[in-house]
Design a protein around this motif. Sequence first.
Motif, PDB file in Angstrom:
ATOM      1  N   ILE A   7       1.176 -19.200  15.778  1.00  0.00           N
ATOM      2  CA  ILE A   7       2.351 -20.074  15.830  1.00  0.00           C
ATOM      3  C   ILE A   7       2.801 -20.220  17.284  1.00  0.00           C
ATOM      4  O   ILE A   7       2.493 -19.369  18.121  1.00  0.00           O
ATOM      5  N   PRO A   8       3.528 -21.297  17.622  1.00  0.00           N
ATOM      6  CA  PRO A   8       4.069 -21.435  18.976  1.00  0.00           C
ATOM      7  C   PRO A   8       5.138 -20.372  19.231  1.00  0.00           C
ATOM      8  O   PRO A   8       5.870 -20.013  18.299  1.00  0.00           O
ATOM      9  N   PHE A   9       5.233 -19.896  20.477  1.00  0.00           N
ATOM     10  CA  PHE A   9       6.161 -18.783  20.746  1.00  0.00           C
ATOM     11  C   PHE A   9       7.618 -19.140  20.454  1.00  0.00           C
ATOM     12  O   PHE A   9       8.427 -18.287  20.124  1.00  0.00           O
ATOM     13  N   PRO A  13      11.385 -15.268  16.114  1.00  0.00           N
ATOM     14  CA  PRO A  13      12.743 -14.771  16.320  1.00  0.00           C
ATOM     15  C   PRO A  13      12.765 -13.655  17.371  1.00  0.00           C
ATOM     16  O   PRO A  13      11.986 -12.705  17.284  1.00  0.00           O
ATOM     17  N   MET A  14      13.664 -13.792  18.350  1.00  0.00           N
ATOM     18  CA  MET A  14      13.746 -12.788  19.422  1.00  0.00           C
ATOM     19  C   MET A  14      14.091 -11.401  18.852  1.00  0.00           C
ATOM     20  O   MET A  14      13.603 -10.383  19.342  1.00  0.00           O
ATOM     21  N   ASN A  15      14.896 -11.356  17.778  1.00  0.00           N
ATOM     22  CA  ASN A  15      15.286 -10.040  17.230  1.00  0.00           C
ATOM     23  C   ASN A  15      14.074  -9.242  16.733  1.00  0.00           C
ATOM     24  O   ASN A  15      14.057  -8.018  16.797  1.00  0.00           O
ATOM     25  N   LEU A  16      13.044  -9.952  16.293  1.00  0.00           N
ATOM     26  CA  LEU A  16      11.818  -9.277  15.836  1.00  0.00           C
ATOM     27  C   LEU A  16      11.069  -8.689  17.042  1.00  0.00           C
ATOM     28  O   LEU A  16      10.647  -7.529  17.029  1.00  0.00           O
ATOM     29  N   LEU A  17      10.933  -9.489  18.094  1.00  0.00           N
ATOM     30  CA  LEU A  17      10.222  -9.020  19.299  1.00  0.00           C
ATOM     31  C   LEU A  17      10.951  -7.850  19.958  1.00  0.00           C
ATOM     32  O   LEU A  17      10.321  -6.937  20.505  1.00  0.00           O
ATOM     33  N   GLN A  32       5.055 -16.701  27.753  1.00  0.00           N
ATOM     34  CA  GLN A  32       4.573 -17.964  28.346  1.00  0.00           C
ATOM     35  C   GLN A  32       3.046 -18.053  28.348  1.00  0.00           C
ATOM     36  O   GLN A  32       2.487 -19.130  28.312  1.00  0.00           O
ATOM     37  N   ASN A  33       2.400 -16.877  28.459  1.00  0.00           N
ATOM     38  CA  ASN A  33       0.962 -16.845  28.680  1.00  0.00           C
ATOM     39  C   ASN A  33       0.275 -16.032  27.576  1.00  0.00           C
ATOM     40  O   ASN A  33      -0.477 -15.114  27.856  1.00  0.00           O
ATOM     41  N   SER A  34       0.611 -16.345  26.320  1.00  0.00           N
ATOM     42  CA  SER A  34       0.158 -15.498  25.210  1.00  0.00           C
ATOM     43  C   SER A  34      -0.239 -16.325  23.998  1.00  0.00           C
ATOM     44  O   SER A  34       0.128 -17.490  23.881  1.00  0.00           O
ATOM     45  N   VAL A  48       5.074 -10.099  13.581  1.00  0.00           N
ATOM     46  CA  VAL A  48       4.409 -10.866  14.646  1.00  0.00           C
ATOM     47  C   VAL A  48       3.590  -9.948  15.545  1.00  0.00           C
ATOM     48  O   VAL A  48       3.821  -8.727  15.600  1.00  0.00           O
ATOM     49  N   LEU A  49       2.670 -10.570  16.250  1.00  0.00           N
ATOM     50  CA  LEU A  49       1.879  -9.860  17.271  1.00  0.00           C
ATOM     51  C   LEU A  49       1.654 -10.821  18.428  1.00  0.00           C
ATOM     52  O   LEU A  49       1.325 -11.987  18.212  1.00  0.00           O
TER      53      LEU A  49
END
Length: 151
Positions: A7-9, A13-17, A32-34, A48-49
Motif C-alpha cells: 500500500i502507499p505509505f 496510520p501513524m499510531n501503528l508505526l 519516503q524510500n520504502s 504493517v511492515l
Amino acid sequence: MILLTQIPFQEIPMNLLLMADPSEDQIRKYLQNSWCLAAKRDDQILGVLILSPANSLKAEIKNIAVYDEYQGQGIGKKLLQKAQALAQEKGFHQIQIATGNSSIGQLALYQKMGFEPIRIEKDYFLKHYNEPIMENGIACKHRILLEKALM
Ligand code: ACO
C-alpha cells in the motif's frame, strides 16, 4: 481471511508505526524510500511492515507492527515472510532487522523466522532516544542487528 498487500505509505496510520518506533521524525524519513506491506481483513489494516534498501545487496525491515488485539495470531510471521519474498523479488541478497536488547518476544520471533544475530550496537538507544525505554523490566540500551540470507 487476511490479505497481504503493498500500500502507499500515506495510507498507514501513524499510531501503528509508532508502536514499533517511538520517533515520528525517523519514521517520516524512512517512509519516503520504502515499500509498505499491510495485513488487511475486510479492507481494515491489522498490521504493517516497512521495507527499505540498506545498500544495493541488503534490504532492511525498518518497522513491523500489529495492533494489540490482533497479535499472537501469526500476522507478524506472515508479514515477515512476505517481506522476504518482496526483498528477493527486488534483487536483494540479504535482509536485516534490528531491535532492542529488551524486546524479548521480538528477538524470539525473528530468530524463529531464521534471522541470526550478527552485531550489537552498544548504548544505541541511550545515544539516539531522548526518553529512557523500559520493556519487560529491562532497560533498552543496546541495538541488536539480525540478518538472514535470501536464497
Ligand atoms: N518467547 C518465545 N516466543 C515468543 C515470545 C517470547 N517471549 N513472545 C512472542 N513469541 C513468539 C510467539 O510464540 C510466536 O511464535 P509461534 O507462532 O512459534 O508460537 C511469535 O513470537 C509471534 O508471532 P506472530 O503472532 O506472527 O506475531 P504478531 O502478529 O504478534 O506480531 C509483532 C509480532 C509485530 C512484534 C507484534 O508483537 C507488535 O506489533 N509488537 C509491538 C511493536 C513492536 O515491538 N514491533 C517490533 C519493533 S522492531 C522493528 O520494528 C524493526
